[in-house]
Enzyme design. Sequence first.
Site, PDB file in Angstrom:
ATOM      1  CB  THR A 131      -0.899  -0.007   1.260  1.00 38.67           C
ATOM      2  OG1 THR A 131      -1.457   1.294   1.443  1.00 38.67           O
ATOM      3  CG2 THR A 131      -0.104  -0.334   2.530  1.00 38.67           C
ATOM      4  CG  ASP A 132      -1.115   5.023  -0.943  1.00 44.05           C
ATOM      5  OD1 ASP A 132      -1.683   4.346  -0.053  1.00 44.05           O
ATOM      6  OD2 ASP A 132      -1.682   5.956  -1.539  1.00 44.05           O
ATOM      7  CD  GLU A 133      -3.470   3.376   4.143  1.00 43.23           C
ATOM      8  OE1 GLU A 133      -3.436   3.347   5.374  1.00 43.23           O
ATOM      9  OE2 GLU A 133      -4.490   3.125   3.478  1.00 43.23           O
ATOM     10  CE1 TYR A 147      -3.271  -2.693   5.624  1.00 44.97           C
ATOM     11  CE2 TYR A 147      -3.280  -0.337   5.116  1.00 44.97           C
ATOM     12  CZ  TYR A 147      -3.289  -1.657   4.693  1.00 44.97           C
ATOM     13  OH  TYR A 147      -3.299  -1.947   3.339  1.00 44.97           O
ATOM     14  CE  LYS A 156       0.153  -4.675   2.912  1.00 46.49           C
ATOM     15  NZ  LYS A 156      -0.232  -6.003   2.357  1.00 46.49           N
ATOM     16  N   PRO A 173     -21.116   8.876   8.113  1.00 49.30           N
ATOM     17  CG  PRO A 173     -20.159   6.928   8.985  1.00 49.30           C
ATOM     18  CD  PRO A 173     -21.201   7.414   8.035  1.00 49.30           C
TER      19      PRO A 173
HETATM   20  P1  NAD Z   1      -9.530  -7.431   2.051  1.00 46.72           P
HETATM   21  O1  NAD Z   1      -9.523  -7.175   3.527  1.00 46.72           O
HETATM   22  O2  NAD Z   1     -10.754  -7.153   1.258  1.00 46.72           O
HETATM   23  O3  NAD Z   1      -9.133  -8.956   1.774  1.00 46.72           O
HETATM   24  C1  NAD Z   1      -8.115  -9.616   2.486  1.00 46.72           C
HETATM   25  C2  NAD Z   1      -8.261 -11.108   2.227  1.00 46.72           C
HETATM   26  O4  NAD Z   1      -7.210 -11.770   2.941  1.00 46.72           O
HETATM   27  C3  NAD Z   1      -9.586 -11.699   2.720  1.00 46.72           C
HETATM   28  O5  NAD Z   1     -10.140 -12.526   1.725  1.00 46.72           O
HETATM   29  C4  NAD Z   1      -9.192 -12.492   3.954  1.00 46.72           C
HETATM   30  O6  NAD Z   1     -10.029 -13.618   4.182  1.00 46.72           O
HETATM   31  C5  NAD Z   1      -7.768 -12.904   3.608  1.00 46.72           C
HETATM   32  N1  NAD Z   1      -6.969 -13.174   4.798  1.00 46.72           N
HETATM   33  C6  NAD Z   1      -6.858 -12.411   5.918  1.00 46.72           C
HETATM   34  N2  NAD Z   1      -6.073 -13.008   6.823  1.00 46.72           N
HETATM   35  C7  NAD Z   1      -5.630 -14.171   6.263  1.00 46.72           C
HETATM   36  C8  NAD Z   1      -4.777 -15.210   6.690  1.00 46.72           C
HETATM   37  N3  NAD Z   1      -4.195 -15.190   7.895  1.00 46.72           N
HETATM   38  N4  NAD Z   1      -4.542 -16.236   5.840  1.00 46.72           N
HETATM   39  C9  NAD Z   1      -5.120 -16.278   4.617  1.00 46.72           C
HETATM   40  N5  NAD Z   1      -5.964 -15.339   4.164  1.00 46.72           N
HETATM   41  C10 NAD Z   1      -6.211 -14.285   4.969  1.00 46.72           C
HETATM   42  O7  NAD Z   1      -8.280  -6.601   1.495  1.00 46.72           O
HETATM   43  P2  NAD Z   1      -8.090  -5.850   0.103  1.00 46.72           P
HETATM   44  O8  NAD Z   1      -8.605  -4.487   0.219  1.00 46.72           O
HETATM   45  O9  NAD Z   1      -8.549  -6.736  -0.992  1.00 46.72           O
HETATM   46  O10 NAD Z   1      -6.495  -5.762   0.078  1.00 46.72           O
HETATM   47  C11 NAD Z   1      -5.719  -6.816  -0.471  1.00 46.72           C
HETATM   48  C12 NAD Z   1      -4.250  -6.452  -0.372  1.00 46.72           C
HETATM   49  O11 NAD Z   1      -4.007  -5.225  -1.058  1.00 46.72           O
HETATM   50  C13 NAD Z   1      -3.783  -6.227   1.067  1.00 46.72           C
HETATM   51  O12 NAD Z   1      -2.487  -6.764   1.198  1.00 46.72           O
HETATM   52  C14 NAD Z   1      -3.779  -4.712   1.227  1.00 46.72           C
HETATM   53  O13 NAD Z   1      -2.810  -4.311   2.164  1.00 46.72           O
HETATM   54  C15 NAD Z   1      -3.403  -4.280  -0.178  1.00 46.72           C
HETATM   55  N6  NAD Z   1      -3.902  -2.945  -0.599  1.00 46.72           N
HETATM   56  C16 NAD Z   1      -5.225  -2.617  -0.442  1.00 46.72           C
HETATM   57  C17 NAD Z   1      -5.676  -1.364  -0.894  1.00 46.72           C
HETATM   58  C18 NAD Z   1      -7.128  -0.973  -0.803  1.00 46.72           C
HETATM   59  O14 NAD Z   1      -7.480   0.172  -1.115  1.00 46.72           O
HETATM   60  N7  NAD Z   1      -8.033  -1.859  -0.415  1.00 46.72           N
HETATM   61  C19 NAD Z   1      -4.772  -0.461  -1.466  1.00 46.72           C
HETATM   62  C20 NAD Z   1      -3.422  -0.839  -1.600  1.00 46.72           C
HETATM   63  C21 NAD Z   1      -2.997  -2.094  -1.167  1.00 46.72           C
HETATM   64  P1  TYD Z   2     -10.806   3.890   4.268  1.00 46.13           P
HETATM   65  O1  TYD Z   2     -11.752   3.458   3.195  1.00 46.13           O
HETATM   66  O2  TYD Z   2     -10.896   3.252   5.616  1.00 46.13           O
HETATM   67  O3  TYD Z   2      -9.334   3.745   3.650  1.00 46.13           O
HETATM   68  P2  TYD Z   2      -7.897   4.260   4.236  1.00 46.13           P
HETATM   69  O4  TYD Z   2      -8.048   4.669   5.642  1.00 46.13           O
HETATM   70  O5  TYD Z   2      -7.051   3.049   4.087  1.00 46.13           O
HETATM   71  O6  TYD Z   2      -7.486   5.386   3.330  1.00 46.13           O
HETATM   72  O7  TYD Z   2     -10.976   5.456   4.489  1.00 46.13           O
HETATM   73  C1  TYD Z   2     -10.801   6.376   3.405  1.00 46.13           C
HETATM   74  C2  TYD Z   2     -10.889   7.771   4.002  1.00 46.13           C
HETATM   75  O8  TYD Z   2     -12.224   8.006   4.463  1.00 46.13           O
HETATM   76  C3  TYD Z   2      -9.982   7.985   5.205  1.00 46.13           C
HETATM   77  O9  TYD Z   2      -9.464   9.305   5.180  1.00 46.13           O
HETATM   78  C4  TYD Z   2     -10.921   7.807   6.404  1.00 46.13           C
HETATM   79  C5  TYD Z   2     -12.249   8.317   5.867  1.00 46.13           C
HETATM   80  N1  TYD Z   2     -13.462   7.671   6.439  1.00 46.13           N
HETATM   81  C6  TYD Z   2     -14.520   8.461   6.900  1.00 46.13           C
HETATM   82  O10 TYD Z   2     -14.456   9.701   6.862  1.00 46.13           O
HETATM   83  N2  TYD Z   2     -15.635   7.832   7.387  1.00 46.13           N
HETATM   84  C7  TYD Z   2     -15.737   6.473   7.445  1.00 46.13           C
HETATM   85  O11 TYD Z   2     -16.779   5.945   7.958  1.00 46.13           O
HETATM   86  C8  TYD Z   2     -14.647   5.682   6.949  1.00 46.13           C
HETATM   87  C9  TYD Z   2     -14.709   4.179   7.002  1.00 46.13           C
HETATM   88  C10 TYD Z   2     -13.531   6.318   6.439  1.00 46.13           C
END
Ligand code: NAD
Ligand code: TYD
Length: 351
Positions: free
Chosen positions: A132-134, A157, A161, A212
């Site tokens: 992630t970019d975070e 988180y 990562k 929210p």
């Molecule tokens: P998600 O939470 O939707 O999915 C995570 C998946 O991992 C789920 O299916 C869960 O069952 C599985 N999982 C969790 N713990 C596990 C374990 N111990 N063993 C096996 N499987 C397990 O997450 P996402 O949003 O699809 O993100 C996927 C990846 O991409 C993550 O590594 C996240 O850090 C990265 N990522 C997400 C975003 C975003 O915006 N969602 C952005 C950049 C990077």
């Molecule tokens: P989120 O989808 O949790 O992603 P991330 O924190 O990984 O960027 O949140 C996106 C942005 O929205 C973040 O600045 C937090 C804000 N947010 C709210 O304002 N209200 C909410 O209920 C949630 C879940 C997030």
Amino acid sequence: MNKNILITGGAGFIGSHVVRNFVNKYPHYNIINFDLLTYAGNLENLTDIDSKSNYTFVKGDICDEKLLAELFGKYNFDGVIHLAAESHVDRSITDPMSFIRTNIVGTVTLLNAAKIAWKDNWEGHRFYHISTDEVYGSLGSEGFFYEDTPYDPRSPYSASKASSDHLVRAYNHTYGMPIVISNCSNNYGPNQFPEKLLPLIINNIKNSKALPVYGKGENIRDWLYVEDHAHAIDLIYHQGKNGETYNIGGGNEWTNIKLVHKLCEIMDGKLNRTPGTSAQLITYVKDRAGHDLRYAIDCKKLESELGWAPTVTFDEGLEKTVNWYLQNIDWMQNVLSGDYEKYYLNQYQKR
Ligand code: NAD
Ligand code: TYD
């Protein structure tokens, strides 16, 4: 060429799009989706491909050394695409330990399983870690994250990562394991668990519940449509240079409040409500602890070296996303289980 590829976390939001793309695009690849099916994992995300002959689902934990050894023994994987993680910042604030376990211990356990199975013979193998970019921290109103921006994670988180990214690089540096890492901005699209901003807001507007917005709603995120991320992952898996990191982003920055207003407008139209109706639901709530102000990615390296570019505009992506959630009410009802309801009440009652 035939390949066996292990995709972890393939039942989650991004993983399900990656699995679908690989299964459909590469019928000669054998795709094994390994996922623990936590609250965020949902096999309903993959019903359209689950009977394909080149697809297998295995339920399991990336911390389970024995099961991983069996799996690597059985399938002799050519490559790993690692997405399994705990992924929600708010949950990491209330329960950091599960993030340490899955994101750090799980990633090392997987690296070890690959190292043992590949017997330090790296030819033809690749371990691709999705991050992630975070990990880069938080920006002020100017500037971007580059691949060489020093890591400065600020939530449990992002710290977990960042730690996993370092470990993956350490396996490359120390043992020579062929790895590649990508760090992506916020994704949106179908199948995202409704604890994240977009699906939560869409679902609440539909049900006329409070929307929210944390703090003043001035935090900025760079949004990318999930299928564009899945295509970048395909490209990087096949063409990324060994040992390299690639940033992926949408070049699409929005303050949370502007984005929530945009969703309100779209939803008023879809639900035949008088313009302005949904915006009345906006409720400012207590800010997230340590809330990062702004994320913005520079992804010129991926664009210039591998020819990637996002293909879905934000207007198109939001249209597809909103339509999907409105058309998949059963999916939403099924994921809003008793457990999630408890989390939701706990998370938002305090605010
Ligand atoms: P998600 O939470 O939707 O999915 C995570 C998946 O991992 C789920 O299916 C869960 O069952 C599985 N999982 C969790 N713990 C596990 C374990 N111990 N063993 C096996 N499987 C397990 O997450 P996402 O949003 O699809 O993100 C996927 C990846 O991409 C993550 O590594 C996240 O850090 C990265 N990522 C997400 C975003 C975003 O915006 N969602 C952005 C950049 C990077
Ligand atoms: P989120 O989808 O949790 O992603 P991330 O924190 O990984 O960027 O949140 C996106 C942005 O929205 C973040 O600045 C937090 C804000 N947010 C709210 O304002 N209200 C909410 O209920 C949630 C879940 C997030």
